[in-house]
Motif scaffolding. Structure first.
Motif, PDB file in Angstrom:
ATOM      1  N   VAL A 122       0.849  -1.157  -0.113  1.00 28.61           N
ATOM      2  CA  VAL A 122      -0.018  -0.036   0.026  1.00 28.61           C
ATOM      3  C   VAL A 122       0.937   1.224   0.075  1.00 28.61           C
ATOM      4  O   VAL A 122       0.508   2.387  -0.668  1.00 28.61           O
ATOM      5  N   ALA A 123       2.040   1.271   0.752  1.00 27.09           N
ATOM      6  CA  ALA A 123       2.729   2.557   0.987  1.00 27.09           C
ATOM      7  C   ALA A 123       3.660   2.668  -0.230  1.00 27.09           C
ATOM      8  O   ALA A 123       3.777   3.944  -0.640  1.00 27.09           O
ATOM      9  N   THR A 124       4.273   1.871  -0.862  1.00 29.29           N
ATOM     10  CA  THR A 124       5.333   1.868  -1.889  1.00 29.29           C
ATOM     11  C   THR A 124       5.008   1.330  -3.102  1.00 29.29           C
ATOM     12  O   THR A 124       5.819   1.745  -4.198  1.00 29.29           O
ATOM     13  N   HIS A 125       4.204   0.372  -3.312  1.00 36.95           N
ATOM     14  CA  HIS A 125       4.020  -0.311  -4.441  1.00 36.95           C
ATOM     15  C   HIS A 125       2.426  -0.735  -4.782  1.00 36.95           C
ATOM     16  O   HIS A 125       2.104  -1.980  -4.881  1.00 36.95           O
ATOM     17  N   PRO A 126       1.667   0.341  -4.885  1.00 32.81           N
ATOM     18  CA  PRO A 126       0.152   0.078  -4.903  1.00 32.81           C
ATOM     19  C   PRO A 126      -0.126  -0.471  -6.137  1.00 32.81           C
ATOM     20  O   PRO A 126      -1.054  -1.103  -6.226  1.00 32.81           O
ATOM     21  N   GLY A 127       0.718  -0.681  -7.116  1.00 28.91           N
ATOM     22  CA  GLY A 127       0.436  -1.105  -8.429  1.00 28.91           C
ATOM     23  C   GLY A 127       0.301  -2.646  -8.286  1.00 28.91           C
ATOM     24  O   GLY A 127      -0.435  -3.227  -9.104  1.00 28.91           O
ATOM     25  N   LEU A 128       1.087  -3.037  -7.290  1.00 25.14           N
ATOM     26  CA  LEU A 128       0.738  -4.505  -7.085  1.00 25.14           C
ATOM     27  C   LEU A 128      -0.495  -5.239  -6.539  1.00 25.14           C
ATOM     28  O   LEU A 128      -0.783  -6.198  -6.772  1.00 25.14           O
ATOM     29  N   LEU A 129      -1.241  -4.041  -6.233  1.00 22.43           N
ATOM     30  CA  LEU A 129      -2.521  -4.455  -5.639  1.00 22.43           C
ATOM     31  C   LEU A 129      -3.881  -3.869  -6.651  1.00 22.43           C
ATOM     32  O   LEU A 129      -4.866  -3.772  -5.977  1.00 22.43           O
ATOM     33  N   GLN A 130      -3.306  -3.639  -7.782  1.00 23.35           N
ATOM     34  CA  GLN A 130      -4.475  -3.114  -8.895  1.00 23.35           C
ATOM     35  C   GLN A 130      -4.700  -4.176  -9.759  1.00 23.35           C
ATOM     36  O   GLN A 130      -3.797  -4.426 -10.617  1.00 23.35           O
ATOM     37  N   PRO A 131      -6.184  -4.804  -9.562  1.00 20.88           N
ATOM     38  CA  PRO A 131      -6.732  -5.331 -10.625  1.00 20.88           C
ATOM     39  C   PRO A 131      -6.529  -4.857 -12.025  1.00 20.88           C
ATOM     40  O   PRO A 131      -7.051  -3.671 -11.932  1.00 20.88           O
ATOM     41  N   ALA A 132      -6.236  -5.581 -13.049  1.00 17.22           N
ATOM     42  CA  ALA A 132      -6.261  -4.853 -14.229  1.00 17.22           C
ATOM     43  C   ALA A 132      -7.865  -4.560 -14.609  1.00 17.22           C
ATOM     44  O   ALA A 132      -8.031  -3.329 -15.632  1.00 17.22           O
ATOM     45  N   SER A 133      -8.671  -5.198 -14.327  1.00 15.32           N
ATOM     46  CA  SER A 133     -10.174  -4.914 -14.596  1.00 15.32           C
ATOM     47  C   SER A 133     -10.819  -3.849 -13.884  1.00 15.32           C
ATOM     48  O   SER A 133     -11.776  -3.329 -14.139  1.00 15.32           O
ATOM     49  N   LEU A 134     -10.072  -3.143 -12.947  1.00 11.55           N
ATOM     50  CA  LEU A 134     -10.613  -1.976 -12.019  1.00 11.55           C
ATOM     51  C   LEU A 134      -9.824  -0.805 -12.469  1.00 11.55           C
ATOM     52  O   LEU A 134      -8.900  -0.724 -12.648  1.00 11.55           O
ATOM     53  N   PRO A 135     -10.695   0.320 -12.303  1.00  9.01           N
ATOM     54  CA  PRO A 135     -10.123   1.605 -12.196  1.00  9.01           C
ATOM     55  C   PRO A 135      -8.924   1.748 -11.170  1.00  9.01           C
ATOM     56  O   PRO A 135      -8.990   0.922 -10.359  1.00  9.01           O
ATOM     57  N   LEU A 169      -8.780  -1.564   2.702  1.00  8.87           N
ATOM     58  CA  LEU A 169      -9.795  -0.796   2.115  1.00  8.87           C
ATOM     59  C   LEU A 169      -9.479   0.306   1.070  1.00  8.87           C
ATOM     60  O   LEU A 169      -8.635   1.011   1.453  1.00  8.87           O
ATOM     61  N   GLY A 170     -10.225   0.335  -0.052  1.00  7.23           N
ATOM     62  CA  GLY A 170     -10.020   1.522  -1.062  1.00  7.23           C
ATOM     63  C   GLY A 170     -11.294   1.927  -1.703  1.00  7.23           C
ATOM     64  O   GLY A 170     -12.337   1.368  -1.658  1.00  7.23           O
ATOM     65  N   ARG A 171     -11.086   2.986  -2.479  1.00  4.09           N
ATOM     66  CA  ARG A 171     -12.075   3.454  -3.365  1.00  4.09           C
ATOM     67  C   ARG A 171     -11.535   3.424  -4.741  1.00  4.09           C
ATOM     68  O   ARG A 171     -10.272   4.018  -4.875  1.00  4.09           O
ATOM     69  N   ALA A 172     -12.552   3.425  -5.898  1.00  7.12           N
ATOM     70  CA  ALA A 172     -12.009   3.688  -6.995  1.00  7.12           C
ATOM     71  C   ALA A 172     -13.040   4.474  -7.882  1.00  7.12           C
ATOM     72  O   ALA A 172     -14.093   4.778  -7.244  1.00  7.12           O
ATOM     73  N   ALA A 173     -12.823   4.934  -9.047  1.00  7.81           N
ATOM     74  CA  ALA A 173     -13.478   5.871  -9.959  1.00  7.81           C
ATOM     75  C   ALA A 173     -14.937   4.926  -9.851  1.00  7.81           C
ATOM     76  O   ALA A 173     -14.988   3.883 -10.188  1.00  7.81           O
ATOM     77  N   GLY A 174     -15.918   5.922  -9.757  1.00  8.28           N
ATOM     78  CA  GLY A 174     -17.512   5.432 -10.327  1.00  8.28           C
ATOM     79  C   GLY A 174     -17.993   4.738  -8.740  1.00  8.28           C
ATOM     80  O   GLY A 174     -18.808   4.058  -8.765  1.00  8.28           O
ATOM     81  N   ASP A 175     -17.370   5.482  -7.749  1.00  9.53           N
ATOM     82  CA  ASP A 175     -17.718   5.102  -6.538  1.00  9.53           C
ATOM     83  C   ASP A 175     -17.422   3.695  -6.020  1.00  9.53           C
ATOM     84  O   ASP A 175     -18.311   2.989  -5.015  1.00  9.53           O
ATOM     85  N   ALA A 176     -16.434   2.765  -6.659  1.00  8.71           N
ATOM     86  CA  ALA A 176     -16.521   1.334  -6.369  1.00  8.71           C
ATOM     87  C   ALA A 176     -15.748   1.375  -5.013  1.00  8.71           C
ATOM     88  O   ALA A 176     -14.813   2.207  -4.731  1.00  8.71           O
ATOM     89  N   VAL A 177     -16.196   0.366  -4.100  1.00 11.63           N
ATOM     90  CA  VAL A 177     -15.616   0.176  -2.840  1.00 11.63           C
ATOM     91  C   VAL A 177     -14.659  -1.272  -3.060  1.00 11.63           C
ATOM     92  O   VAL A 177     -15.205  -2.167  -3.768  1.00 11.63           O
ATOM     93  N   ILE A 178     -13.570  -1.169  -2.531  1.00  7.80           N
ATOM     94  CA  ILE A 178     -12.705  -2.020  -2.664  1.00  7.80           C
ATOM     95  C   ILE A 178     -12.282  -2.864  -1.289  1.00  7.80           C
ATOM     96  O   ILE A 178     -11.881  -2.074  -0.465  1.00  7.80           O
ATOM     97  N   LEU A 179     -12.541  -4.287  -1.175  1.00  6.47           N
ATOM     98  CA  LEU A 179     -12.606  -4.946   0.016  1.00  6.47           C
ATOM     99  C   LEU A 179     -11.156  -5.769  -0.294  1.00  6.47           C
ATOM    100  O   LEU A 179     -11.239  -6.549  -1.226  1.00  6.47           O
ATOM    101  N   VAL A 180     -10.363  -6.069   0.635  1.00  6.44           N
ATOM    102  CA  VAL A 180      -9.170  -6.979   0.559  1.00  6.44           C
ATOM    103  C   VAL A 180      -8.880  -7.754   1.587  1.00  6.44           C
ATOM    104  O   VAL A 180      -8.937  -7.441   2.703  1.00  6.44           O
ATOM    105  N   GLU A 181      -8.739  -9.035   1.306  1.00 10.10           N
ATOM    106  CA  GLU A 181      -8.106 -10.038   1.969  1.00 10.10           C
ATOM    107  C   GLU A 181      -6.736 -10.463   1.648  1.00 10.10           C
ATOM    108  O   GLU A 181      -6.660 -11.063   0.595  1.00 10.10           O
ATOM    109  N   ALA A 182      -6.042 -10.493   2.486  1.00  9.00           N
ATOM    110  CA  ALA A 182      -4.567 -10.797   2.029  1.00  9.00           C
ATOM    111  C   ALA A 182      -4.062 -12.127   2.763  1.00  9.00           C
ATOM    112  O   ALA A 182      -4.257 -12.373   4.010  1.00  9.00           O
ATOM    113  N   LYS A 183      -3.118 -12.921   2.300  1.00 11.11           N
ATOM    114  CA  LYS A 183      -2.496 -13.848   2.834  1.00 11.11           C
ATOM    115  C   LYS A 183      -1.271 -14.301   2.136  1.00 11.11           C
ATOM    116  O   LYS A 183      -0.755 -13.805   1.156  1.00 11.11           O
TER     117      LYS A 183
END
Length: 218
Positions: free
Chosen positions: A20-33, A81-95
């Protein structure tokens, strides 16, 4: 509830905070804004959020009473937790390793268990899951994340659920290959009686970021 966390020193807590702090691109699904990450953040004590607090953080605090009617207190504590364009709410579970994913059943009190079972039954029916599957007993954490995604979308919230399964965490003996995680999720879907495609399928995303680049930020 807002739950401050220590700065992670190992496992998924550490890797997710660093991503989240340094490499947010790793957490970006290609199909989402592009996603704006709201948690965990250093300036917020790396806090994680659950129940009404997570709704307030993502801008849907008015839904708190409805969430309370759907699920008892002590619901999922979201890793991010995050927000994306179009008021999308992003929920994350990490392992970071398979053992984290192999959770048992709920330990809720009898009264809370009854409400949980009722909520899960509604979700199972909506997704076409096998009626005999016991979502409160096997892969319960996975099941309750899916249940909350379903509930949010039923409230008209454009919610998306992202499972972040890290690769290459040698300290915790985590998988090196995405196929290992994919097999674990396939086993969970089978145990929960989920069909290959269901109403939430396109709103559930899987990422398999390697930890190598994140380790370099230590």
């Amino acid at each position: 509830m807002r739950v401050p966390q220590p700065e992670g020193r190992k496992g998924s807590l550490m890797w997710l905070q660093r991503a989240v702090a340094t490499h947010p691109g790793l957490l970006q699904p290609a199909s989402l804004p592009p996603i704006e990450w709201l948690s965990p953040r250093a300036e917020d004590g790396f806090a994680e959020y659950r129940d009404a607090a997570f709704l307030h953080l993502v801008g849907h605090g008015a839904l708190a009473p409805a969430l309370g009617a759907f699920w008892p207190r002590g619901g999922p504590q979201w890793d991010a937790l995050g927000r994306a364009a179009g008021d999308a709410v992003i929920l994350v579970e990490a392992k970071a390793h398979i053992g984290e994913f192999l959770t048992g059943g709920t330990t809720a009190s009898p009264a809370s268990r009854a409400r949980i079972d009722s909520a899960l039954a509604r979700v199972k029916n909506a997704l076409g899951a096998a009626p005999v599957s016991d979502w409160s007993h096997v892969f319960y954490q996975y099941a309750n994340r899916l249940a909350h995604l379903w509930w949010l979308r039923e409230q008209g919230v454009a919610a998306e659920l992202v499972f972040v399964s890290f690769l290459g965490d040698t300290e915790s003996h985590g998988p090196d290959h995405a196929e290992t995680w994919q097999a674990a999720f396939a086993a969970a879907d089978h145990a929960l009686g989920l069909p290959a495609r269901h109403r939430l399928s396109r709103h559930v995303h899987h990422l398999y970021p390697p930890v190598a680049g994140l380790a370099e930020t230590a």
